[in-house]
Design an enzyme around this catalytic site. Structure first.
Site, short mmCIF file in Angstrom:
data_model
loop_
_atom_site.label_atom_id
_atom_site.label_comp_id
_atom_site.label_asym_id
_atom_site.label_seq_id
_atom_site.Cartn_x
_atom_site.Cartn_y
_atom_site.Cartn_z
N SER A 101 -14.34 15.90 15.23
CA SER A 101 -15.60 15.25 14.89
C SER A 101 -16.59 15.20 16.05
O SER A 101 -17.78 15.46 15.86
CB SER A 101 -15.34 13.84 14.35
OG SER A 101 -14.74 13.92 13.09
N LYS A 114 -7.80 4.33 8.04
CA LYS A 114 -8.81 4.27 6.97
C LYS A 114 -8.64 3.03 6.07
O LYS A 114 -9.63 2.45 5.63
CB LYS A 114 -8.75 5.53 6.11
CG LYS A 114 -9.21 6.79 6.83
CD LYS A 114 -9.18 8.01 5.92
CE LYS A 114 -9.46 9.27 6.70
NZ LYS A 114 -9.48 10.47 5.87
N ASP A 174 -14.69 11.79 1.96
CA ASP A 174 -13.67 12.84 1.90
C ASP A 174 -13.78 13.67 0.62
O ASP A 174 -13.69 14.90 0.65
CB ASP A 174 -12.27 12.25 2.02
CG ASP A 174 -11.95 11.81 3.44
OD1 ASP A 174 -12.53 12.38 4.39
OD2 ASP A 174 -11.13 10.89 3.62
N ALA A 220 0.67 13.69 -3.22
CA ALA A 220 0.19 12.42 -3.80
C ALA A 220 0.00 11.37 -2.71
O ALA A 220 0.22 10.18 -2.93
CB ALA A 220 1.17 11.93 -4.87
N GLY A 275 -9.58 24.94 4.37
CA GLY A 275 -9.85 23.51 4.44
C GLY A 275 -10.88 23.10 5.48
O GLY A 275 -11.30 21.93 5.51
P1 ATR Z 1 -1.99 12.20 3.76
O1 ATR Z 1 -2.70 10.90 3.99
O2 ATR Z 1 -2.36 13.26 4.76
O3 ATR Z 1 -2.10 12.69 2.37
P2 ATR Z 1 0.66 11.14 3.33
O4 ATR Z 1 0.07 9.97 2.63
O5 ATR Z 1 1.76 10.91 4.30
O6 ATR Z 1 -0.45 11.94 4.14
O7 ATR Z 1 1.12 12.21 2.22
C1 ATR Z 1 1.81 13.36 2.55
C2 ATR Z 1 2.02 14.21 1.30
O8 ATR Z 1 2.75 15.38 1.70
C3 ATR Z 1 2.88 13.53 0.23
O9 ATR Z 1 2.51 14.02 -1.05
C4 ATR Z 1 4.28 14.01 0.59
O10 ATR Z 1 5.22 13.96 -0.45
P3 ATR Z 1 6.11 12.61 -0.68
O11 ATR Z 1 5.22 11.63 -1.34
O12 ATR Z 1 7.23 13.07 -1.54
O13 ATR Z 1 6.56 12.19 0.70
C5 ATR Z 1 3.99 15.43 0.97
N1 ATR Z 1 5.05 15.98 1.82
C6 ATR Z 1 5.27 15.75 3.13
N2 ATR Z 1 6.35 16.42 3.57
C7 ATR Z 1 6.83 17.11 2.49
C8 ATR Z 1 7.93 18.02 2.29
N3 ATR Z 1 8.75 18.36 3.30
N4 ATR Z 1 8.11 18.53 1.05
C9 ATR Z 1 7.27 18.22 0.03
N5 ATR Z 1 6.22 17.38 0.16
C10 ATR Z 1 6.00 16.83 1.36
#
Ligand code: ATR
Length: 281
Positions: A17, A65, A101, A128, A239
């Site tokens: 940023s 946030k 965002d 999610a 992205g």
């Molecule tokens: P952000 O704020 O960047 O979205 P987050 O809230 O930690 O970060 O979300 C990370 C996302 O990546 C989630 O959807 C997570 O899946 P889970 O809810 O099952 O944890 C997904 N994610 C992270 N590591 C993963 C992995 N090894 N395989 C599949 N999904 C993964």
């Protein structure tokens, strides 16, 4: 008086940023400064309480946030829906919060794949978490009528779907082949594929030939997921544009000029990614 803005995160060192706002400050000859503040979540409430003594506003990034949302006097409609704030400014002494965002995500998509929405086809969103929540909100706001939300942890997708209502259909990551065959847009919002993380191993074979594939991850710029989509001949949108576009509304609020995401800005950030070996996985 110099207008002072910063980005508040933890870590804050990797945030681009300052570089992108610095580009616009210089381009428009504005008397402004944009710095960075590494603030862990434990001290973030105190930091925001005293923000006005040092800054005229800030951006907020992970993991602050949600804390920022609770700290502001008033949040705009989008931030209230997301319960997360990424942009803070002041109005008549009141601390205001917004969330740009989803705006950034949609602007990037509109620019990188104009007409993506015209197909009227459903959307498949992978992940999610917090990023997913903002992106799903933006897609529904735009008018997407059906959206599959696929997540490793199904319960998390279900909880998010509950928030958004009947247009959002939660599924497990193992059940995406069918939805993928119908989707006009496929979005990765997980952290998978980010440099230092494992790759997102999704079989894109069922995807329609006219599907658009996009990734919220931009380090590396070409994620393994986007590379695989390209190899199949699918249209892709990286992205980086989401980061660039989400910055526009904040800059306009603080400095009174609506900046443009131009080729020079993108080239500046791409050059920085290249210098750090982050263009490819
Ligand atoms: P952000 O704020 O960047 O979205 P987050 O809230 O930690 O970060 O979300 C990370 C996302 O990546 C989630 O959807 C997570 O899946 P889970 O809810 O099952 O944890 C997904 N994610 C992270 N590591 C993963 C992995 N090894 N395989 C599949 N999904 C993964």
């Amino acid at each position: 008086m110099t207008t002072r803005i910063c980005v508040v995160g933890h870590p804050a060192a990797y945030s681009r940023s300052p570089m992108l706002h610095g580009y616009w400050i210089k381009k428009h000859g504005i008397d402004g400064e944009y710095g960075r503040e590494d603030v862990p979540p434990e001290t973030a409430p105190d930091f925001f309480a005293h923000l006005a003594t040092r800054y005229q506003g800030c951006n907020v990034t992970s993991p602050n946030k949600e804390i920022a949302f609770r700290a502001v006097d008033e949040a705009d409609e989008t931030a209230r829906r997301l319960e997360a704030v990424n942009t803070i400014w002041f109005e008549g002494g009141r601390m205001m919060g917004g969330n740009t965002d989803a705006y950034g995500f949609l602007s990037n998509l509109d620019e990188g794949a104009p007409g993506w929405f015209k197909s009227g086809r459903p959307v498949l969103v992978l992940g999610a978490g917090g990023a997913s929540r903002a992106i799903v909100d933006g897609l529904l706001d735009r008018g997407v009528e059906k959206l599959w939300l696929a997540n490793r942890t199904l319960e998390r997708a279900e909880a998010l779907a509950d928030l958004f209502g009947p247009r959002v259909h939660p599924i497990g990551l193992g059940d995406i082949a069918g939805p993928m065959g119908e989707a006009g847009l496929i979005v990765n919002t997980t952290s998978l594929g980010m440099k230092g993380h494992e790759a997102l191993n999704i079989d894109l074979t069922p995807a329609r030939v006219d599907a658009v594939v996009t990734d919220a991850v931009y380090v590396p710029l070409e994620t393994p997921f986007l590379k695989a989509a390209k190899a199949r001949g699918l249209a892709t949108v990286d992205g980086l544009g989401m980061l660039l576009h989400q910055a526009v509304p904040g800059f306009e609020r603080w400095f009174g000029v609506r900046p443009v995401v131009d080729a020079g800005l993108r080239a500046l950030i791409v050059e920085d990614l290249r210098a750090k070996g982050q263009l490819e996985a």
